[in-house]
Design an enzyme around this catalytic site. Structure first.
Site, PDB file in Angstrom:
ATOM      1  N   HIS A 234      25.385  31.997  31.069  1.00 31.55           N
ATOM      2  CA  HIS A 234      25.620  30.788  31.860  1.00 31.55           C
ATOM      3  C   HIS A 234      26.371  29.727  31.051  1.00 31.55           C
ATOM      4  N   TYR A 238      30.467  26.780  30.759  1.00 28.70           N
ATOM      5  CA  TYR A 238      30.808  25.414  30.322  1.00 28.70           C
ATOM      6  C   TYR A 238      31.669  25.461  29.065  1.00 28.70           C
ATOM      7  N   HIS A 385      32.965  32.335  44.515  1.00 30.38           N
ATOM      8  CA  HIS A 385      32.499  31.183  43.727  1.00 30.38           C
ATOM      9  C   HIS A 385      33.251  31.087  42.405  1.00 30.38           C
ATOM     10  N   PHE A 386      33.253  32.178  41.647  1.00 30.59           N
ATOM     11  CA  PHE A 386      33.774  31.966  40.292  1.00 30.59           C
ATOM     12  C   PHE A 386      35.297  32.023  40.218  1.00 30.59           C
ATOM     13  N   HIS A 387      35.959  32.464  41.290  1.00 26.70           N
ATOM     14  CA  HIS A 387      37.420  32.295  41.268  1.00 26.70           C
ATOM     15  C   HIS A 387      37.809  30.852  41.561  1.00 26.70           C
ATOM     16  N   ARG A 448      29.934  43.011  45.646  1.00 25.25           N
ATOM     17  CA  ARG A 448      30.950  42.862  44.615  1.00 25.25           C
ATOM     18  C   ARG A 448      31.008  44.141  43.793  1.00 25.25           C
ATOM     19  N   ARG A 449      31.975  44.231  42.873  1.00 22.76           N
ATOM     20  CA  ARG A 449      32.087  45.365  41.955  1.00 22.76           C
ATOM     21  C   ARG A 449      32.005  46.703  42.687  1.00 22.76           C
TER      22      ARG A 449
HETATM   23 FE1  HAS Z   1      28.639  29.618  38.495  1.00 27.74          FE
HETATM   24  C1  HAS Z   1      27.642  32.906  38.972  1.00 27.74           C
HETATM   25  C2  HAS Z   1      25.592  28.500  39.599  1.00 27.74           C
HETATM   26  C3  HAS Z   1      29.497  26.359  37.698  1.00 27.74           C
HETATM   27  C4  HAS Z   1      31.357  30.761  36.721  1.00 27.74           C
HETATM   28  N1  HAS Z   1      29.384  31.480  37.980  1.00 27.74           N
HETATM   29  C5  HAS Z   1      28.826  32.700  38.286  1.00 27.74           C
HETATM   30  C6  HAS Z   1      29.639  33.758  37.736  1.00 27.74           C
HETATM   31  C7  HAS Z   1      30.674  33.145  37.059  1.00 27.74           C
HETATM   32  C8  HAS Z   1      30.492  31.716  37.226  1.00 27.74           C
HETATM   33  C9  HAS Z   1      31.782  33.831  36.284  1.00 27.74           C
HETATM   34  O1  HAS Z   1      22.823  29.705  40.094  1.00 27.74           O
HETATM   35  C10 HAS Z   1      29.402  35.258  37.903  1.00 27.74           C
HETATM   36  C11 HAS Z   1      28.747  35.887  36.731  1.00 27.74           C
HETATM   37  C12 HAS Z   1      28.541  37.358  36.993  1.00 27.74           C
HETATM   38  O2  HAS Z   1      29.488  38.137  36.751  1.00 27.74           O
HETATM   39  O3  HAS Z   1      27.477  37.754  37.492  1.00 27.74           O
HETATM   40  N2  HAS Z   1      27.723  27.791  38.676  1.00 27.74           N
HETATM   41  C13 HAS Z   1      26.509  27.547  39.186  1.00 27.74           C
HETATM   42  C14 HAS Z   1      26.246  26.105  39.221  1.00 27.74           C
HETATM   43  C15 HAS Z   1      27.360  25.501  38.676  1.00 27.74           C
HETATM   44  C16 HAS Z   1      28.271  26.574  38.327  1.00 27.74           C
HETATM   45  C17 HAS Z   1      25.025  25.413  39.729  1.00 27.74           C
HETATM   46  N3  HAS Z   1      30.144  28.741  37.447  1.00 27.74           N
HETATM   47  C18 HAS Z   1      30.308  27.383  37.225  1.00 27.74           C
HETATM   48  C19 HAS Z   1      31.485  27.155  36.421  1.00 27.74           C
HETATM   49  C20 HAS Z   1      32.023  28.399  36.153  1.00 27.74           C
HETATM   50  C21 HAS Z   1      31.159  29.375  36.802  1.00 27.74           C
HETATM   51  C22 HAS Z   1      31.958  25.789  35.982  1.00 27.74           C
HETATM   52  C23 HAS Z   1      33.214  28.783  35.374  1.00 27.74           C
HETATM   53  C24 HAS Z   1      34.046  27.972  34.796  1.00 27.74           C
HETATM   54  N4  HAS Z   1      26.972  30.538  39.189  1.00 27.74           N
HETATM   55  C25 HAS Z   1      25.818  29.887  39.536  1.00 27.74           C
HETATM   56  C26 HAS Z   1      24.784  30.902  39.863  1.00 27.74           C
HETATM   57  C27 HAS Z   1      25.373  32.153  39.681  1.00 27.74           C
HETATM   58  C28 HAS Z   1      26.735  31.885  39.253  1.00 27.74           C
HETATM   59  C29 HAS Z   1      23.396  30.677  40.286  1.00 27.74           C
HETATM   60  C30 HAS Z   1      24.720  33.536  39.870  1.00 27.74           C
HETATM   61  C31 HAS Z   1      25.036  34.101  41.194  1.00 27.74           C
HETATM   62  C32 HAS Z   1      24.486  35.473  41.344  1.00 27.74           C
HETATM   63  O4  HAS Z   1      23.584  35.650  42.159  1.00 27.74           O
HETATM   64  O5  HAS Z   1      24.933  36.414  40.645  1.00 27.74           O
HETATM   65  C33 HAS Z   1      27.545  24.008  38.461  1.00 27.74           C
HETATM   66  O6  HAS Z   1      27.860  23.749  37.106  1.00 27.74           O
HETATM   67  C34 HAS Z   1      28.603  23.432  39.356  1.00 27.74           C
HETATM   68  C35 HAS Z   1      28.664  21.925  39.272  1.00 27.74           C
HETATM   69  C36 HAS Z   1      29.921  21.395  39.890  1.00 27.74           C
HETATM   70  C37 HAS Z   1      29.986  20.425  40.801  1.00 27.74           C
HETATM   71  C38 HAS Z   1      31.340  20.001  41.344  1.00 27.74           C
HETATM   72  C39 HAS Z   1      31.739  18.579  40.918  1.00 27.74           C
HETATM   73  C40 HAS Z   1      33.124  18.276  41.396  1.00 27.74           C
HETATM   74  C41 HAS Z   1      34.139  17.793  40.634  1.00 27.74           C
HETATM   75  C42 HAS Z   1      35.509  17.619  41.262  1.00 27.74           C
HETATM   76  C43 HAS Z   1      35.785  16.198  41.679  1.00 27.74           C
HETATM   77  C44 HAS Z   1      37.149  16.095  42.257  1.00 27.74           C
HETATM   78  C45 HAS Z   1      38.055  15.139  41.956  1.00 27.74           C
HETATM   79  C46 HAS Z   1      39.405  15.320  42.554  1.00 27.74           C
HETATM   80  C47 HAS Z   1      37.815  14.008  41.027  1.00 27.74           C
HETATM   81  C48 HAS Z   1      28.768  19.752  41.311  1.00 27.74           C
HETATM   82  C49 HAS Z   1      33.981  17.416  39.198  1.00 27.74           C
HETATM   83  C50 HAS Z   1      39.994  14.097  43.151  1.00 27.74           C
HETATM   84  C51 HAS Z   1      41.413  14.434  43.452  1.00 27.74           C
HETATM   85  C52 HAS Z   1      42.130  13.924  44.446  1.00 27.74           C
HETATM   86  C53 HAS Z   1      43.507  14.350  44.683  1.00 27.74           C
HETATM   87  C54 HAS Z   1      41.551  12.969  45.370  1.00 27.74           C
HETATM   88  C1  HEM Z   2      36.891  39.854  39.519  1.00 28.96           C
HETATM   89  C2  HEM Z   2      40.969  38.917  41.996  1.00 28.96           C
HETATM   90  C3  HEM Z   2      42.491  36.037  38.396  1.00 28.96           C
HETATM   91  C4  HEM Z   2      38.086  36.325  36.388  1.00 28.96           C
HETATM   92  C5  HEM Z   2      37.844  39.805  40.517  1.00 28.96           C
HETATM   93  C6  HEM Z   2      37.719  40.422  41.811  1.00 28.96           C
HETATM   94  C7  HEM Z   2      38.851  40.141  42.514  1.00 28.96           C
HETATM   95  C8  HEM Z   2      39.707  39.372  41.662  1.00 28.96           C
HETATM   96  C9  HEM Z   2      39.170  40.563  43.948  1.00 28.96           C
HETATM   97  C10 HEM Z   2      36.470  41.152  42.321  1.00 28.96           C
HETATM   98  C11 HEM Z   2      36.351  42.527  41.873  1.00 28.96           C
HETATM   99  C12 HEM Z   2      35.027  43.167  42.229  1.00 28.96           C
HETATM  100  O1  HEM Z   2      33.989  42.507  42.313  1.00 28.96           O
HETATM  101  O2  HEM Z   2      35.044  44.369  42.438  1.00 28.96           O
HETATM  102  C13 HEM Z   2      41.774  38.109  41.198  1.00 28.96           C
HETATM  103  C14 HEM Z   2      43.154  37.743  41.492  1.00 28.96           C
HETATM  104  C15 HEM Z   2      43.572  36.949  40.466  1.00 28.96           C
HETATM  105  C16 HEM Z   2      42.463  36.807  39.544  1.00 28.96           C
HETATM  106  C17 HEM Z   2      43.917  38.165  42.710  1.00 28.96           C
HETATM  107  C18 HEM Z   2      44.913  36.299  40.241  1.00 28.96           C
HETATM  108  C19 HEM Z   2      46.041  36.901  40.313  1.00 28.96           C
HETATM  109  C20 HEM Z   2      41.390  35.794  37.589  1.00 28.96           C
HETATM  110  C21 HEM Z   2      41.373  34.844  36.509  1.00 28.96           C
HETATM  111  C22 HEM Z   2      40.116  34.917  35.960  1.00 28.96           C
HETATM  112  C23 HEM Z   2      39.375  35.930  36.674  1.00 28.96           C
HETATM  113  C24 HEM Z   2      42.536  33.956  36.096  1.00 28.96           C
HETATM  114  C25 HEM Z   2      39.540  34.158  34.806  1.00 28.96           C
HETATM  115  C26 HEM Z   2      40.179  33.401  33.971  1.00 28.96           C
HETATM  116  C27 HEM Z   2      37.412  37.358  37.006  1.00 28.96           C
HETATM  117  C28 HEM Z   2      36.119  37.857  36.593  1.00 28.96           C
HETATM  118  C29 HEM Z   2      35.779  38.884  37.487  1.00 28.96           C
HETATM  119  C30 HEM Z   2      36.862  38.984  38.435  1.00 28.96           C
HETATM  120  C31 HEM Z   2      35.281  37.348  35.415  1.00 28.96           C
HETATM  121  C32 HEM Z   2      34.486  39.696  37.495  1.00 28.96           C
HETATM  122  C33 HEM Z   2      34.641  41.021  36.862  1.00 28.96           C
HETATM  123  C34 HEM Z   2      33.390  41.843  37.015  1.00 28.96           C
HETATM  124  O3  HEM Z   2      32.721  41.785  38.057  1.00 28.96           O
HETATM  125  O4  HEM Z   2      33.077  42.548  36.055  1.00 28.96           O
HETATM  126  N1  HEM Z   2      39.072  39.168  40.446  1.00 28.96           N
HETATM  127  N2  HEM Z   2      41.391  37.533  40.018  1.00 28.96           N
HETATM  128  N3  HEM Z   2      40.172  36.423  37.671  1.00 28.96           N
HETATM  129  N4  HEM Z   2      37.834  38.057  38.111  1.00 28.96           N
HETATM  130 FE1  HEM Z   2      39.620  37.787  39.060  1.00 28.96          FE
HETATM  131 CU    CU Z   3      25.190  30.588  35.680  1.00 38.12          CU
END
Ligand code: HAS
Ligand code: HEM
Ligand code: CU
Length: 563
Positions: A234, A238, A385-387, A448-449
């Site tokens: 997790h 960050y 979510h994570f994309h 997934r996967r």
């Molecule tokens: Fe996540 C699964 C919960 C954040 C990445 N997450 C994943 C996985 C990845 C990932 C890669 O609780 C899959 C792992 C795997 O392969 O199994 N995640 C959270 C929560 C947050 C969160 C509570 N995740 C991230 C971030 C990631 C990331 C950041 C990558 C960089 N996630 C989970 C949970 C799972 C999970 C469960 C497990 C799911 C499962 O069942 O497998 C929080 O940190 C999110 C907090 C964010 C906010 C948004 C604040 C908004 C902002 C934008 C403001 C906009 C502005 C724009 C200022 C509350 C800061 C203004 C612009 C104008 C033009 C007006």
């Molecule tokens: C998995 C699409 C770019 C991180 C996947 C999956 C798709 C996908 C469809 C799901 C595969 C599955 O669950 O079977 C794409 C496309 C991209 C892109 C179309 C852009 C051309 C990226 C980038 C990142 C990323 C830039 C991170 C920097 C991941 C990760 C997984 C994943 C961590 C999970 C792998 C796993 O389950 O083991 N992507 N992706 N992807 N992608 Fe991407």
């Molecule tokens: Cu997490």
């Protein structure tokens, strides 16, 4: 510090700032990893549209899962880490006006390169098709685990470089409050040191001896391995995200034409990440047996706490952008938004990335809600979510930052800013469309996967026919976006033109409206050692009771290769 003349700097932009060169090497290697990793993305998106292009890749790529492993490892682990190792210490060094230990910085770079080559060989020969989470009992070649361990350990060297610069500065400036970028950098690396312990223990105690055949001959306990993995897994998100926050606090307000509204609030955010990033890993293990629901609930509550610094960031960065838009003549409630410099590809990338992060964060809170997680766990929803998070918020911001960074580091002007801007928009549109499709499919129960385009039975996921179309469109749009981005990136890097002015520009750190001066709260936050101690205690409290139980009841699962 060595003084270089202007003409010297034209000849070599690194004369005055040799730390630029090592930063550049980290960033370029990172983008090379992204280039290879991303190639598989469109194929995976097409898989989730029911289109199977993998037979075309034989015998180079033997299965969907081999490609997926390369995609996850190179994009999520290698690219993000290299970008952080290049940029974060560089910004810190420029803020403090001190030189990082260059020998150690280069050692860290070489460690990643050697680790990358070691891991790449078994990945490419299909001997480490274990996905980026490498859950046992899936077993890969030892070279993959040793390579991955080297890659991770190199971050400890970079962390030392950052901490040493800070301590050196402190000795020269007794009694002064740490400057903001350095505060963010130091808390960031300390957070990561704490976070990475889980993965290092998993690799050193279990995976490496097991894959070498010198211990755990009957097999490794999957639950122990998963728990250690998510200790790191997790907070690693960050580790990927916070370089974006550092740039968004330190530079984005200036890029956008305004000021950062609050320096102390930025410190609160980074302190909160130090405290709460790590003790939350069980939110990936709600469905795992052997962990008490009480501890799962405690990790849920702490996960909701770690969302707070992102909500504060939404406010602080949002207010800083609003300030910029109003300085540029924006009127009315939303009139400041179109006044932002949207034509600047760096600014556009950050704005679009932050917009994508809003639904991504909201989805994260759904995932973290213990009972709701059972609906979405292991479905395509999580991929959606994570994309939004890592592939849009983090990657798009890094892409945008590279449009500023490459000219800044090399003195070479950005080639084709119009193409750069178009690539940013296409990446955003493609990811939003794909994320919508994937979230939707997840709710319809598509896992997934899963190589769903290769299933013998017809019509298994017929209920998801509409969102499948979204994935097909997104896959193609993202391929075009990536091609345009990498064209701009490498055309900029490889051109022979150098512009002296670009090489001499200072880092555009933003001014602040509300600074840290004279605040007791800032002095309290500056006691970083104390906060690190508290963070460590918190992690031990929420992990040790469960880990001790798991270690006492280990069940060996013999290693296997599925694909
Ligand atoms: Fe996540 C699964 C919960 C954040 C990445 N997450 C994943 C996985 C990845 C990932 C890669 O609780 C899959 C792992 C795997 O392969 O199994 N995640 C959270 C929560 C947050 C969160 C509570 N995740 C991230 C971030 C990631 C990331 C950041 C990558 C960089 N996630 C989970 C949970 C799972 C999970 C469960 C497990 C799911 C499962 O069942 O497998 C929080 O940190 C999110 C907090 C964010 C906010 C948004 C604040 C908004 C902002 C934008 C403001 C906009 C502005 C724009 C200022 C509350 C800061 C203004 C612009 C104008 C033009 C007006
Ligand atoms: C998995 C699409 C770019 C991180 C996947 C999956 C798709 C996908 C469809 C799901 C595969 C599955 O669950 O079977 C794409 C496309 C991209 C892109 C179309 C852009 C051309 C990226 C980038 C990142 C990323 C830039 C991170 C920097 C991941 C990760 C997984 C994943 C961590 C999970 C792998 C796993 O389950 O083991 N992507 N992706 N992807 N992608 Fe991407
Ligand atoms: Cu997490």
């Amino acid at each position: 510090m060595a003084v270089a003349t202007r003409s010297q700097a034209e000849a070599t932009p690194y004369a005055a700032h040799p730390e630029k060169k090592v930063a550049l090497y980290f960033v370029v290697l990172g983008f090379v990893a992204l280039l290879i990793g991303t190639l598989f993305g469109p194929l995976q998106a097409l898989n989730y549209a029911g289109i199977n292009l993998y037979p075309l890749l034989e015998p180079l790529v033997k299965s969907y899962y081999q490609g997926l492993t390369l995609h996850g490892v190179l994009n999520a682990i290698v690219f993000t880490q290299l970008f952080a190792q290049g940029v974060v210490p560089y910004l810190q060094a420029r803020e403090l006006g001190v030189r990082p230990n260059l020998t150690l910085s280069w050692i860290a770079w070489w460690m990643v390169l050697v680790g990358l080559v070691m891991a790449a060989v078994p990945l490419l020969t299909d001997d480490a098709t274990v996905l980026f989470t490498f859950y046992p009992p899936l077993q890969g070649h030892w070279a993959f685990y040793v390579g991955a361990a080297l890659i991770v350990l190199s971050t400890w060297v970079t962390a030392y470089v950052s901490l040493e610069m800070w301590l050196r500065w402190k000795r020269q400036h007794p009694g002064q409050v740490t400057p903001l970028v350095t505060y963010m950098s130091v808390t960031y690396w300390l957070m990561w040191l704490l976070a990475s312990i889980g993965l290092v223990v998993e690799a050193a105690v279990f995976l490496i001896p097991w894959s070498l055949g010198i211990a755990w001959k009957d097999g490794v306990d999957p639950l122990v391995a998963r728990t250690l993995f998510w200790w790191t897994g997790h907070p690693i998100v960050y580790f990927w995200l916070l370089p974006v926050y550092i740039a968004a606090y330190a530079m984005l307000p200036r890029f956008a034409g305004g000021k950062l509204v609050s320096d102390p609030l930025a410190r609160v955010v980074f302190l909160a990440f130090l405290l709460f990033s790590t003790p939350v890993g069980f939110h990936h293990q709600f469905a795992d047996p052997g962990i008490s629901p009480t501890w799962k609930m405690i990790h849920t509550v702490l996960t909701l706490m770690v969302a707070v610094p992102s909500l504060i960031t939404a406010f602080t960065v949002g207010a800083s952008l609003e300030f910029a838009g109003r300085v540029r003549g924006g009127r009315g409630v939303l009139g400041w938004i179109p006044k932002l410099p949207w034509r600047n590809p760096t600014v556009a990338a950050f704005l679009l990335a932050f917009i994508a992060f809003i639904p991504g964060g909201a989805g994260g809170i759904v995932n973290a809600s213990f009972s709701l997680n059972y609906v979405v766990h292991n479905t395509a929803w999580v991929v959606g979510h994570f994309h939004l998070q890592v592939a849009t918020m983090v990657t798009l911001s890094f892409m945008g930052l590279s449009f500023w960074l490459l000219p800044h580091l090399t003195g070479k002007p950005l080639v084709k800013p119009g193409v750069a801007l178009a690539s940013v928009w296409l990446w955003f549109i493609g990811m939003m469309v794909m994320a919508l499709g994937l979230h939707w499919m997840g709710l319809l129960g598509v896992p997934r996967r899963t190589w769903i385009s290769n299933m013998a039975e017809e019509g298994v996921y017929a209920q998801a026919a509409v969102p499948m179309v979204f994935n097909a469109i997104a896959g193609v749009v993202l391929l075009v976006a990536a091609a345009m981005f990498f064209y701009v990136f490498f055309a900029t890097l490889l051109q022979s033109r150098r512009n002296a002015r670009e090489a001499w520009e200072e880092v555009p750190f933003a001014e602040v409206l509300s600074g840290p001066e004279g605040r007791r709260s800032v002095r309290l936050m500056d006691r970083v050692g104390l906060w690190f101690g508290i963070a460590l205690a918190l992690v031990l409290v929420v992990y040790l009771p469960t880990l001790v139980g798991l270690f006492r009841n280990m069940v060996a699962a013999p290693g296997m290769r599925l694909w």
